[in-house]
Design a protein around this motif. Structure first.
Motif, short mmCIF file in Angstrom:
data_model
loop_
_atom_site.label_atom_id
_atom_site.label_comp_id
_atom_site.label_asym_id
_atom_site.label_seq_id
_atom_site.Cartn_x
_atom_site.Cartn_y
_atom_site.Cartn_z
N GLY A 1 0.82 -1.22 0.00
CA GLY A 1 0.00 0.00 0.00
C GLY A 1 0.85 1.26 0.00
N LEU A 2 1.92 1.25 0.81
CA LEU A 2 2.83 2.40 0.83
C LEU A 2 3.52 2.57 -0.53
N GLY A 3 3.83 1.46 -1.18
CA GLY A 3 4.46 1.56 -2.49
C GLY A 3 3.58 2.27 -3.50
N TRP A 4 2.29 1.90 -3.50
CA TRP A 4 1.36 2.58 -4.42
C TRP A 4 1.22 4.07 -4.06
N LEU A 5 1.22 4.39 -2.79
CA LEU A 5 1.15 5.81 -2.41
C LEU A 5 2.42 6.56 -2.82
N MET A 6 3.57 5.86 -2.80
CA MET A 6 4.80 6.48 -3.28
C MET A 6 4.73 6.76 -4.79
N ILE A 7 4.09 5.84 -5.50
CA ILE A 7 3.90 6.07 -6.94
C ILE A 7 3.04 7.31 -7.16
N LEU A 8 1.99 7.47 -6.33
CA LEU A 8 1.14 8.66 -6.44
C LEU A 8 1.92 9.93 -6.12
N ALA A 9 2.77 9.87 -5.10
CA ALA A 9 3.60 11.03 -4.75
C ALA A 9 4.55 11.39 -5.89
N ALA A 10 5.14 10.37 -6.53
CA ALA A 10 6.03 10.62 -7.66
C ALA A 10 5.27 11.27 -8.82
N ALA A 11 4.00 10.84 -9.01
CA ALA A 11 3.20 11.44 -10.07
C ALA A 11 2.95 12.93 -9.80
N TRP A 12 2.73 13.27 -8.52
CA TRP A 12 2.51 14.68 -8.20
C TRP A 12 3.79 15.50 -8.37
N LEU A 13 4.95 14.93 -8.05
CA LEU A 13 6.21 15.63 -8.27
C LEU A 13 6.44 15.86 -9.78
N THR A 14 6.12 14.83 -10.55
CA THR A 14 6.24 14.98 -12.01
C THR A 14 5.28 16.06 -12.51
N ALA A 15 4.08 16.11 -11.95
CA ALA A 15 3.11 17.13 -12.36
C ALA A 15 3.59 18.53 -12.01
#
Length: 560
Positions: A45-59
């Protein structure tokens, strides 16, 4: 945008990066819940949330680059509009003979900036909406296709409602822009004529007129503000109704196999991506898009160059006849006429002096002939063509008006003398300098190559430069409106005699009555009456002229 493909390609590429959370958010939440926390695997679950955080940094990185790409498109667009407004306004004023366009100030200060800001906002919100909706649609499809109609159908309904309100918004926005221009024009006119308004005691009437324009602009702004309720309704239908429909359909979706992660992921797509994107679109297009269309329409319409008016000839013809027929003019609708029912005919090669008491309207007649003022009644014809129908460029080549306060600009003496007569040889310049009586001044200044500082010249010296400039011009009609008043009598006589000997027509607004003695004919302005004839005829026919000349009788006899 097609003219700047590099900026457009950069904008599209970075838009994918900025829209990454639109697709990743729902997927990350759904998998974090179903495959991670809900299944007892918190690290997943934390891994998927890290993916979401990376998407926001990319945005965030993409958003910065998107703004730079938009600026590369919008700033040249602003420069193009600004150039069109300036060129169109100056060309229209210079060639059509119209009064200065005070509404151009509103277009420069308000509408160009409004168009620039609106264009940038429209690009930003439309691009963001399209990429966000693409991410939401693909995300929901990958989660559970059966949920998609619950999201898309309310969205289409909200968009339709919003699009139906756009014509009314455009009409009100157009009315608001016109109201702003009218307010700017009325305030500018009030400020320009403030002294006359106070002198005439018309403060209340003028203030009432300006207040009426201000109140109309305020009412239009309020009506436009009320229409924003439609935007709010569109956002409620397209952005918030999908959440209610998904929640209401949750039991049926669960029976069809939907998990808690799918439901929460769908709600995340709607709440975090769809609703903000729709809100930005409604606000951006509903306000900025309408402003952009209306501002561009106004700028293009009012800044278009008017077609040149044909007069049958590029210049006023030789042998022209200047004719005033029943010309009347007053400085204001309630003011007494300064010129009333004036008839005058001046043939090519004539030399006319205009005399009369101070304030009688002599300078007004010169301004009417020059086309600076337009008569309230009657017609002014040059070569049989109305002055206001003559192409302004041809008019400038055919007549020149020298006012009492002569204009000299910073530059060389030669540039000052020849800017109305480019291509003149040094021999022509020397001949004009000698004829007008400027030889001593030219030598003192250092010749034609010398730099001229107007502040270091006396009023008489500035008049000599302006007179020589007019002498060198191709104009066949010369109007001297007390243009020699700062010269001594001998210098004045020399200048007027030079213009009288020059090929063309000379009209002198007399500062000294000796100008009338040198003229072939004299126009005597006496209130509502005007008489024209030779000096001898005016002495016999005009009591005013006899009275004026009586004061000069001794000096004239002495000279004789």
């Amino acid at each position: 945008m097609r003219r700047r493909p590099r900026h457009l390609a950069r904008l599209l590429c970075w838009s994918f990066a900025e829209a990454a959370p639109s697709f990743v958010s729902g997927q990350a939440i759904a998998h974090a819940l179903d495959d991670g926390f809900g299944s007892g695997r918190p690290l997943v679950g934390l891994g998927w949330l890290m993916i979401l955080a990376a998407a926001w940094l990319t945005a965030a990185l993409g958003a910065r680059q998107v703004l730079l790409a938009i600026a590369g498109i919008v700033e040249p667009f602003r420069d193009t509009l600004l150039r069109q407004v300036v060129e169109g306004t100056l060309h229209r004023t210079a060639t059509s003979g119209m009064r200065p366009d005070t509404g151009a100030v509103a277009r420069l200060n308000r509408q160009v900036e409004l168009a620039r800001d609106s264009f940038g906002a429209v690009i930003a919100v439309v691009r963001s909406f399209l990429f966000s909706i693409m991410g939401v649609v693909f995300g929901v499809l990958t989660l559970m296709g059966a949920v998609l109609p619950l999201v898309v159908l309310p969205l289409l309904a909200g968009l339709s409602l919003f699009l139906m309100s756009l014509p009314a918004m455009a009409r009100l926005q157009r009315r608001l822009i016109l109201a702003e221009e009218r307010t700017a024009s009325s305030v500018a006119a009030m400020v320009d004529g403030l002294r006359d308004v106070a002198a005439c005691g018309a403060e209340e009437r003028v203030a009432a007129g300006v207040q009426q324009d201000v109140e109309f602009q305020a009412r239009t702004s309020q009506a436009l503000a009320r229409l924003t309720a439609v935007r709010t309704l569109s956002l409620a239908v397209g952005g918030w109704l999908p959440i209610l429909m998904v929640l209401a359909a949750t039991p049926a979706l669960v029976r069809d196999g939907a998990t808690a992660g799918i439901i929460l992921g769908t709600l995340t797509y709607v709440a975090q991506s769809l609703t903000p994107a729709l809100g930005s679109l409604v606000q951006g297009v509903g306000v900025n898009g309408v402003r952009l269309v209306v501002a561009l329409e106004r700028i293009v319409t009012t800044s278009a160059r008017p077609p040149a008016t044909s007069t049958g000839s590029a210049d006023m013809p030789r042998g022209m006849l200047l004719r005033l027929r029943g010309v009347t003019f007053a400085y204001g609708p309630d003011a007494d006429p300064v010129v009333s029912d004036l008839d005058l005919a001046v043939r090519d090669g004539d030399h006319l002096a205009v005399v009369g008491p101070s304030g009688i309207g002599k300078s007004t007649v010169a301004a009417l002939i020059a086309g600076i003022l337009r008569p309230d009644g009657g017609r002014i014809l040059i070569g049989g063509v109305p002055v206001d129908a003559i192409d302004r460029a041809a008019m400038c080549r055919a007549r020149v008006l020298i006012p009492q306060e002569a204009y000299v600009f910073r530059g060389t003496l030669g540039e000052n003398l020849t800017y109305m007569a480019e291509g003149r040889s040094q021999a022509d310049i020397d001949k004009a300098v000698d004829a007008v009586g400027m030889t001593e001044l030219a030598a003192r200044l250092g010749g034609c190559a010398a730099e001229v500082d107007p502040s270091e010249l006396s009023a008489g010296e500035r008049q000599l430069i302006a007179l020589t400039r007019a002498y060198l011009s191709p104009a066949r009609l010369v109007l001297l409106d007390e243009a020699t008043c700062h010269l001594d009598p001998a210098a004045e006589a020399r200048a007027e005699e030079a213009f009288a000997a020059r090929d063309g027509t000379l009209i002198v607004i007399a500062h000294r009555l000796t100008s009338a003695l040198r003229a072939r004919r004299v126009l005597v302005m006496d209130g509502a009456r005007a008489q024209v004839g030779t000096h001898e005829e005016m002495v016999a026919a005009s009591p005013l002229y006899r009275d004026l000349m009586g004061r000069w009788e001794a000096p004239v006899t002495a000279e004789a």
